[in-house]
Write a protein that holds these residues in place. Structure first.
Motif, short mmCIF file in Angstrom:
data_model
loop_
_atom_site.label_atom_id
_atom_site.label_comp_id
_atom_site.label_asym_id
_atom_site.label_seq_id
_atom_site.Cartn_x
_atom_site.Cartn_y
_atom_site.Cartn_z
N ALA A 1 0.80 -1.01 -0.59
CA ALA A 1 0.51 -0.38 -0.23
C ALA A 1 0.78 1.11 -0.33
CB ALA A 1 -0.59 -0.21 1.47
N LEU A 2 0.79 1.95 -0.82
CA LEU A 2 1.51 3.83 -1.06
C LEU A 2 0.21 4.30 -0.53
CD1 LEU A 2 3.86 5.16 -1.98
CD2 LEU A 2 2.31 5.37 -3.89
N GLY A 3 0.80 5.29 0.95
CA GLY A 3 0.10 6.22 1.17
C GLY A 3 0.22 7.72 1.93
N TYR A 4 -0.14 8.22 2.49
CA TYR A 4 0.01 9.72 2.88
C TYR A 4 -0.18 9.31 4.83
CZ TYR A 4 0.24 14.43 4.56
OH TYR A 4 0.99 15.22 4.49
N ALA A 5 1.20 9.11 5.51
CA ALA A 5 1.07 9.56 7.18
C ALA A 5 0.73 10.67 7.89
CB ALA A 5 2.04 8.31 7.32
N GLY A 6 1.03 10.65 9.55
CA GLY A 6 1.20 12.30 10.02
C GLY A 6 1.25 11.51 11.09
N TYR A 7 1.74 11.79 12.24
CA TYR A 7 2.00 12.04 13.32
C TYR A 7 2.06 13.01 14.19
CZ TYR A 7 3.70 7.52 10.94
OH TYR A 7 3.59 6.55 10.03
N ASP A 8 1.85 13.29 15.20
CA ASP A 8 1.27 13.88 15.62
C ASP A 8 2.24 14.30 17.03
OD1 ASP A 8 0.66 15.38 13.56
OD2 ASP A 8 -1.12 15.20 14.00
N TYR A 9 3.16 15.26 17.94
CA TYR A 9 3.72 14.66 18.99
C TYR A 9 3.64 17.04 19.47
CZ TYR A 9 6.23 10.39 17.54
OH TYR A 9 6.82 9.76 17.02
N ASP A 10 3.65 16.79 20.98
CA ASP A 10 3.24 17.93 21.54
C ASP A 10 4.60 17.86 22.13
OD1 ASP A 10 1.09 19.31 21.06
OD2 ASP A 10 0.12 18.38 22.49
N LEU A 11 5.46 19.18 22.29
CA LEU A 11 6.95 19.55 22.89
C LEU A 11 5.91 20.50 24.38
CD1 LEU A 11 9.38 19.13 23.66
CD2 LEU A 11 9.68 21.15 22.32
N VAL A 12 6.34 20.08 25.13
CA VAL A 12 5.38 20.25 26.47
C VAL A 12 6.29 21.02 27.48
CG1 VAL A 12 4.01 20.49 28.66
CG2 VAL A 12 3.13 19.09 26.46
N SER A 13 6.39 22.39 27.68
CA SER A 13 6.79 23.24 28.73
C SER A 13 6.46 22.96 29.67
CB SER A 13 7.73 24.09 28.45
OG SER A 13 8.01 24.53 26.90
N LYS A 14 7.25 22.75 31.00
CA LYS A 14 6.81 22.72 32.38
C LYS A 14 7.20 23.68 33.08
CE LYS A 14 3.29 18.21 31.74
NZ LYS A 14 3.62 17.18 32.33
N THR A 15 6.85 23.95 34.89
CA THR A 15 7.69 24.78 35.41
C THR A 15 7.82 23.43 36.31
OG1 THR A 15 5.81 24.91 37.23
CG2 THR A 15 5.71 26.74 35.54
N GLY A 16 9.00 24.55 37.87
CA GLY A 16 9.26 23.25 38.76
C GLY A 16 7.89 22.67 39.56
N GLN A 17 6.68 23.15 39.83
CA GLN A 17 6.17 22.62 39.87
C GLN A 17 4.81 21.80 39.34
OE1 GLN A 17 6.01 26.62 40.95
NE2 GLN A 17 7.16 26.10 41.87
N ASN A 18 5.73 21.13 37.83
CA ASN A 18 4.97 20.49 37.20
C ASN A 18 3.55 21.33 36.53
OD1 ASN A 18 6.51 18.34 36.37
ND2 ASN A 18 5.10 17.04 38.10
N ALA A 19 3.28 21.74 37.02
CA ALA A 19 2.37 22.80 35.84
C ALA A 19 2.94 23.56 34.62
CB ALA A 19 2.16 24.89 36.43
N THR A 20 2.23 23.08 33.18
CA THR A 20 2.76 23.49 32.22
C THR A 20 2.15 24.97 31.63
OG1 THR A 20 0.87 21.67 31.56
CG2 THR A 20 1.61 22.85 29.47
N THR A 21 3.71 25.71 31.08
CA THR A 21 3.79 26.93 30.60
C THR A 21 3.35 27.05 29.27
OG1 THR A 21 5.66 26.36 30.57
CG2 THR A 21 5.14 27.85 32.35
N SER A 22 3.57 25.87 28.15
CA SER A 22 3.65 26.23 26.58
C SER A 22 3.34 24.23 26.06
CB SER A 22 4.00 27.18 25.95
OG SER A 22 5.47 26.14 26.22
N SER A 23 2.27 24.82 25.53
CA SER A 23 2.80 23.21 24.79
C SER A 23 2.84 23.61 22.89
CB SER A 23 1.46 22.89 24.93
OG SER A 23 0.78 21.00 23.93
#
Length: 182
Positions: free
Chosen positions: A142-164
């Motif tokens: 089979a021949l086709g189009y594939a996509g793989y999505d990841y998130d780069l998550v930045s966190k503070t010292g208290q594990n709070a997400t600051t950006s994604s």
């Protein structure tokens, strides 16, 4: 409960005498913009006939996304296969659609302790051909189009997400595998 449902979904893999199921191991190469961006995957799927020529199933395996993701990723996808012919003795073109979740987590991404790379979504859409065979297995590609999505998550010292920040990799994929007759 989820484990029991997953076990029931893969039960057709053990029932080779049924004509309403097939399973399929396959390998694929995912070609990016440059040759060094080529990723590889190995998958295994179990499929059940929903209606004539239409099959639904689950697919899982391992994926290596080069050169951006360091470890192996585990995709779990729902799969739809539509065959244009139901005759086992002829070549059968088919359409293949997969969408699912990427299971991946890498702490200290880019040698930064506050960054984590996490898997999100994967998909594949393509067309293929099941070749004829006198054996119980049929070779397919089979021949086709594939996509793989990841998130780069930045966190503070208290594990709070600051950006994604999303990382979306799109590739041309070539799959080669085996299919038990349905």
């Amino acid at each position: 409960m989820r484990k029991a449902l997953l076990l029931l979904f893969f039960l057709p893999l053990l029932c080779f005498g049924q004509t309403a199921t097939y399973f399929s191991p396959d390998g694929s190469a995912n070609f990016g913009k440059y040759l060094s961006y080529t990723g590889y995957s190995v998958n295994f799927s179990g499929n059940i006939r929903l209606v004539e020529k239409l099959y639904g199933g689950l697919s899982t395996g391992v994926l290596k996304m080069q050169p951006f993701v360091d470890k192996l990723t585990v995709p779990l996808s729902a799969r739809i296969t539509f065959f244009t012919a139901s005759d086992e003795t002829q070549i059968a073109p088919f359409g293949l659609f997969e969408v699912g979740k990427l299971f991946y987590s890498q702490d200290n991404y880019g040698n930064t302790s506050s960054q984590t790379m996490e898997g999100r979504l994967s998909f594949f859409t393509g067309v293929g051909v099941r070749l004829t065979s006198q054996q119980r297995t049929h070779l397919f590609f089979a021949l086709g189009y594939a996509g793989y999505d990841y998130d780069l998550v930045s966190k503070t010292g208290q594990n709070a997400t600051t950006s994604s920040r999303p990382y979306n990799f799109r590739r041309i994929a070539l799959k080669l595998g085996l299919m038990l007759p349905h």
